[in-house]
Design a protein around this motif. Structure first.
Motif, PDB file in Angstrom:
ATOM      1  N   CYS A  39     -53.937  21.054   3.977  1.00  0.00           N
ATOM      2  CA  CYS A  39     -54.234  22.048   5.012  1.00  0.00           C
ATOM      3  C   CYS A  39     -55.720  21.973   5.345  1.00  0.00           C
ATOM      4  CB  CYS A  39     -53.867  23.445   4.511  1.00  0.00           C
ATOM      5  SG  CYS A  39     -54.313  24.773   5.658  1.00  0.00           S
ATOM      6  N   THR A  40     -56.041  21.918   6.627  1.00  0.00           N
ATOM      7  CA  THR A  40     -57.445  21.835   7.031  1.00  0.00           C
ATOM      8  C   THR A  40     -58.163  23.177   6.899  1.00  0.00           C
ATOM      9  OG1 THR A  40     -56.888  22.207   9.361  1.00  0.00           O
ATOM     10  CG2 THR A  40     -57.039  19.913   8.617  1.00  0.00           C
ATOM     11  N   ASP A  41     -57.415  24.269   6.746  1.00  0.00           N
ATOM     12  CA  ASP A  41     -58.041  25.582   6.590  1.00  0.00           C
ATOM     13  C   ASP A  41     -58.345  25.907   5.126  1.00  0.00           C
ATOM     14  OD1 ASP A  41     -57.982  26.046   9.308  1.00  0.00           O
ATOM     15  OD2 ASP A  41     -56.202  27.323   9.236  1.00  0.00           O
ATOM     16  N   CYS A  42     -57.356  25.717   4.233  1.00  0.00           N
ATOM     17  CA  CYS A  42     -57.534  26.158   2.849  1.00  0.00           C
ATOM     18  C   CYS A  42     -57.449  25.036   1.823  1.00  0.00           C
ATOM     19  CB  CYS A  42     -56.517  27.240   2.510  1.00  0.00           C
ATOM     20  SG  CYS A  42     -54.818  26.625   2.358  1.00  0.00           S
ATOM     21  N   GLY A  43     -56.944  23.857   2.213  1.00  0.00           N
ATOM     22  CA  GLY A  43     -56.843  22.733   1.278  1.00  0.00           C
ATOM     23  C   GLY A  43     -55.539  22.649   0.517  1.00  0.00           C
ATOM     24  N   THR A  44     -54.601  23.572   0.767  1.00  0.00           N
ATOM     25  CA  THR A  44     -53.307  23.507   0.095  1.00  0.00           C
ATOM     26  C   THR A  44     -52.667  22.150   0.344  1.00  0.00           C
ATOM     27  OG1 THR A  44     -52.906  25.879   0.173  1.00  0.00           O
ATOM     28  CG2 THR A  44     -50.957  24.474   0.061  1.00  0.00           C
ATOM     29  N   ALA A  45     -52.140  21.528  -0.707  1.00  0.00           N
ATOM     30  CA  ALA A  45     -51.526  20.211  -0.587  1.00  0.00           C
ATOM     31  C   ALA A  45     -50.016  20.339  -0.427  1.00  0.00           C
ATOM     32  CB  ALA A  45     -51.835  19.378  -1.822  1.00  0.00           C
ATOM     33  N   LEU A  46     -49.462  19.490   0.452  1.00  0.00           N
ATOM     34  CA  LEU A  46     -48.014  19.377   0.631  1.00  0.00           C
ATOM     35  C   LEU A  46     -47.624  17.925   0.465  1.00  0.00           C
ATOM     36  CD1 LEU A  46     -47.268  21.526   3.820  1.00  0.00           C
ATOM     37  CD2 LEU A  46     -47.028  22.191   1.437  1.00  0.00           C
ATOM     38  N   VAL A  47     -46.402  17.696   0.043  1.00  0.00           N
ATOM     39  CA  VAL A  47     -45.849  16.347  -0.055  1.00  0.00           C
ATOM     40  C   VAL A  47     -44.659  16.289   0.878  1.00  0.00           C
ATOM     41  CG1 VAL A  47     -44.798  14.645  -1.584  1.00  0.00           C
ATOM     42  CG2 VAL A  47     -46.618  16.110  -2.439  1.00  0.00           C
ATOM     43  N   SER A  48     -44.628  15.291   1.751  1.00  0.00           N
ATOM     44  CA  SER A  48     -43.533  15.158   2.706  1.00  0.00           C
ATOM     45  C   SER A  48     -42.693  13.939   2.369  1.00  0.00           C
ATOM     46  CB  SER A  48     -44.076  15.033   4.130  1.00  0.00           C
ATOM     47  OG  SER A  48     -44.782  13.810   4.259  1.00  0.00           O
ATOM     48  N   GLY A  49     -41.490  13.900   2.909  1.00  0.00           N
ATOM     49  CA  GLY A  49     -40.634  12.736   2.727  1.00  0.00           C
ATOM     50  C   GLY A  49     -39.823  12.813   1.454  1.00  0.00           C
ATOM     51  N   ASP A  50     -39.366  11.653   1.012  1.00  0.00           N
ATOM     52  CA  ASP A  50     -38.522  11.537  -0.168  1.00  0.00           C
ATOM     53  C   ASP A  50     -39.378  11.663  -1.416  1.00  0.00           C
ATOM     54  OD1 ASP A  50     -36.322  11.099  -1.770  1.00  0.00           O
ATOM     55  OD2 ASP A  50     -36.465   8.921  -1.633  1.00  0.00           O
ATOM     56  N   VAL A  51     -39.109  12.684  -2.200  1.00  0.00           N
ATOM     57  CA  VAL A  51     -39.877  12.912  -3.416  1.00  0.00           C
ATOM     58  C   VAL A  51     -39.012  12.527  -4.598  1.00  0.00           C
ATOM     59  CG1 VAL A  51     -41.038  14.651  -4.815  1.00  0.00           C
ATOM     60  CG2 VAL A  51     -41.101  14.810  -2.320  1.00  0.00           C
ATOM     61  N   HIS A  52     -39.562  11.730  -5.475  1.00  0.00           N
ATOM     62  CA  HIS A  52     -38.839  11.334  -6.686  1.00  0.00           C
ATOM     63  C   HIS A  52     -39.055  12.405  -7.740  1.00  0.00           C
ATOM     64  CE1 HIS A  52     -37.991   7.397  -5.061  1.00  0.00           C
ATOM     65  NE2 HIS A  52     -39.231   7.389  -4.614  1.00  0.00           N
ATOM     66  N   ARG A  53     -37.951  12.987  -8.195  1.00  0.00           N
ATOM     67  CA  ARG A  53     -38.043  14.046  -9.189  1.00  0.00           C
ATOM     68  C   ARG A  53     -37.789  13.463 -10.570  1.00  0.00           C
ATOM     69  NH1 ARG A  53     -35.153  17.003  -4.931  1.00  0.00           N
ATOM     70  NH2 ARG A  53     -36.683  18.425  -4.064  1.00  0.00           N
ATOM     71  N   PRO A  54     -38.563  13.900 -11.545  1.00  0.00           N
ATOM     72  CA  PRO A  54     -38.335  13.405 -12.906  1.00  0.00           C
ATOM     73  C   PRO A  54     -37.002  13.924 -13.430  1.00  0.00           C
ATOM     74  CG  PRO A  54     -40.006  15.120 -12.898  1.00  0.00           C
ATOM     75  CD  PRO A  54     -39.670  14.822 -11.462  1.00  0.00           C
ATOM     76  N   ALA A  55     -36.411  13.163 -14.327  1.00  0.00           N
ATOM     77  CA  ALA A  55     -35.149  13.566 -14.940  1.00  0.00           C
ATOM     78  C   ALA A  55     -35.397  14.744 -15.873  1.00  0.00           C
ATOM     79  CB  ALA A  55     -34.563  12.398 -15.727  1.00  0.00           C
TER      80      ALA A  55
END
Length: 63
Positions: A39-55
């Motif tokens: 986010c350009t205002d606060c810096g919060t990070a987002l992840v888009s697309g296919d996310v690999h989740r741990p087992a």
């Protein structure tokens, strides 16, 4: 920094611009897109697309 995208920011609680910082994790080495946006205002990070989740891992504690 690359293109801007506008998404709802969970921290700012309204639609804000998100930009991609320089990818240092190797996501773009094979020509792919980096999934990380900030986010350009606060810096919060987002992840888009296919996310690999741990087992799921079951932890056991010694008695």
């Amino acid at each position: 920094m690359s293109d801007l995208q506008q998404w709802p920011c969970p921290t700012c609680e309204h639609d804000t611009d998100f930009e991609q910082p320089e990818c240092i994790d190797g996501h773009t080495e094979d020509g792919g897109a980096c999934p990380e946006w900030a986010c350009t205002d606060c810096g919060t990070a987002l992840v888009s697309g296919d996310v690999h989740r741990p087992a799921a891992v079951t932890l056991r504690h010694a008695a």
